[in-house]
Design a protein around this motif. Structure first.
Motif, PDB file in Angstrom:
ATOM      1  N   ALA A   1       0.832  -1.210   0.000  1.00 41.29           N
ATOM      2  CA  ALA A   1       0.000   0.000   0.000  1.00 41.29           C
ATOM      3  C   ALA A   1       0.862   1.253   0.000  1.00 41.29           C
ATOM      4  O   ALA A   1       1.958   1.269   0.567  1.00 41.29           O
ATOM      5  N   ASP A   2       0.334   2.311  -0.643  1.00 42.51           N
ATOM      6  CA  ASP A   2       1.048   3.597  -0.685  1.00 42.51           C
ATOM      7  C   ASP A   2       1.424   4.068   0.714  1.00 42.51           C
ATOM      8  O   ASP A   2       2.538   4.524   0.946  1.00 42.51           O
ATOM      9  N   SER A   3       0.473   3.947   1.649  1.00 39.48           N
ATOM     10  CA  SER A   3       0.714   4.448   3.011  1.00 39.48           C
ATOM     11  C   SER A   3       1.890   3.733   3.670  1.00 39.48           C
ATOM     12  O   SER A   3       2.683   4.353   4.385  1.00 39.48           O
TER      13      SER A   3
ATOM     14  N   LEU B   1       6.916   4.276  -5.316  1.00 37.82           N
ATOM     15  CA  LEU B   1       5.777   5.197  -5.402  1.00 37.82           C
ATOM     16  C   LEU B   1       5.823   6.017  -6.691  1.00 37.82           C
ATOM     17  O   LEU B   1       4.801   6.206  -7.352  1.00 37.82           O
TER      18      LEU B   1
ATOM     19  N   SER C   1      11.508   2.816  -1.298  1.00 41.26           N
ATOM     20  CA  SER C   1      10.049   2.957  -1.206  1.00 41.26           C
ATOM     21  C   SER C   1       9.544   4.132  -2.040  1.00 41.26           C
ATOM     22  O   SER C   1       8.508   4.040  -2.691  1.00 41.26           O
TER      23      SER C   1
ATOM     24  N   LEU D   1       4.443   2.352   1.985  1.00 43.28           N
ATOM     25  CA  LEU D   1       5.644   2.833   1.285  1.00 43.28           C
ATOM     26  C   LEU D   1       6.056   4.212   1.797  1.00 43.28           C
ATOM     27  O   LEU D   1       7.239   4.483   1.993  1.00 43.28           O
ATOM     28  N   VAL D   2       5.071   5.094   2.011  1.00 43.95           N
ATOM     29  CA  VAL D   2       5.361   6.441   2.529  1.00 43.95           C
ATOM     30  C   VAL D   2       6.020   6.322   3.892  1.00 43.95           C
ATOM     31  O   VAL D   2       7.048   6.936   4.165  1.00 43.95           O
TER      32      VAL D   2
ATOM     33  N   ARG E   1       5.015   3.815  -9.612  1.00 43.83           N
ATOM     34  CA  ARG E   1       3.601   3.437  -9.553  1.00 43.83           C
ATOM     35  C   ARG E   1       2.689   4.550 -10.079  1.00 43.83           C
ATOM     36  O   ARG E   1       1.703   4.279 -10.757  1.00 43.83           O
ATOM     37  N   HIS E   2       2.990   5.788  -9.747  1.00 43.89           N
ATOM     38  CA  HIS E   2       2.070   6.898 -10.067  1.00 43.89           C
ATOM     39  C   HIS E   2       2.549   7.835 -11.168  1.00 43.89           C
ATOM     40  O   HIS E   2       1.857   8.781 -11.510  1.00 43.89           O
TER      41      HIS E   2
ATOM     42  N   LYS F   1      -3.938   9.012   1.782  1.00 40.54           N
ATOM     43  CA  LYS F   1      -4.388   9.449   0.449  1.00 40.54           C
ATOM     44  C   LYS F   1      -3.197  10.053  -0.299  1.00 40.54           C
ATOM     45  O   LYS F   1      -3.174  11.237  -0.596  1.00 40.54           O
ATOM     46  N   PHE F   2      -2.207   9.225  -0.594  1.00 38.09           N
ATOM     47  CA  PHE F   2      -0.961   9.709  -1.196  1.00 38.09           C
ATOM     48  C   PHE F   2      -1.177  10.298  -2.594  1.00 38.09           C
ATOM     49  O   PHE F   2      -0.768  11.422  -2.864  1.00 38.09           O
ATOM     50  N   LEU F   3      -1.831   9.545  -3.488  1.00 33.72           N
ATOM     51  CA  LEU F   3      -1.980  10.026  -4.861  1.00 33.72           C
ATOM     52  C   LEU F   3      -2.761  11.341  -4.953  1.00 33.72           C
ATOM     53  O   LEU F   3      -2.292  12.280  -5.599  1.00 33.72           O
TER      54      LEU F   3
END
Length: 194
Positions: free
Chosen positions: A7-9, A26, A22, A11-12, A29-30, A73-75
């Motif tokens: 999950a993004d969270s 990200l 990490s 990785l952050v 991925r985006h 809510k990274f993206l």
């Protein structure tokens, strides 16, 4: 060997705790989504690449300073940074000259309507995007009615028939959807002005 998607969270969090790899995951991925968004607004690949890089420089600086708090809510957060940098780009390139206390100066002779319209459109797009993200948080029955009414332009009679409820129930769900949306807008401090 199938690896589980992290999950993004997570990785952050890993990046904040020192795992540089990490952030690379990200970005990969985006990248497509963020870069496509920037390019669609700027229409110049080189400038879009610069803005994309600036976006991640801001992301890195914010994460390193420990100021990231987007509740997973990274993206959407990164998209907002990219969006703001796009607007900054438009402002910079159509920079308004500073005139000191002259009566002849008319701001509209300096800024073309086209620039104002591009900026207004960007702001409008951001508002619509913010609202779409909030609609997802509504209870399912309210979300369904709201989408049918606002995005599919259906009448309350059609909504009632499609959802197997009375018109009054459909109206009630719409009313609650709008009340809850207003609360979410306030909670997330979203400004709905153009």
């Amino acid at each position: 060997m199938q690896s589980k998607v992290i999950a993004d969270s997570v990785l952050v969090s890993d990046y904040i705790n020192g795992n540089e790899k990490s952030l690379e995951i990200l970005i990969i991925r985006h990248k497509q989504r963020i870069f496509s968004f920037v390019l669609s607004k700027i229409l110049d690949r080189e400038i879009a690449e610069d803005i994309f890089q600036d976006t991640f420089i801001k992301v890195i600086n914010t994460l390193k300073k420990g100021k990231y708090n987007e509740e997973g809510k990274f993206l959407p957060w990164v998209m907002r940074i990219a969006h703001n940098l796009v607007i900054d780009h438009f402002r910079r390139n159509k920079r308004i000259p500073t005139f000191r206390n002259t009566d002849e100066f008319d701001i509209f002779t300096v800024i073309s309507d086209e620039v104002l319209n591009v900026e207004k459109q960007l702001i409008k797009d951001q508002i619509l995007n913010d609202i779409r993200e909030l609609i997802v948080e509504l209870p399912e029955d309210q979300k369904e009615v709201l989408i049918m009414r606002m995005y599919k332009d259906m009448s309350f009679k059609e909504i009632a028939e499609n959802t197997d409820v009375s018109i009054n129930t459909a109206l009630g769900r719409m009313r609650y959807a709008l009340i809850n949306l207003r609360k979410l807008i306030e909670k997330h401090n979203i400004i709905l002005v153009n």
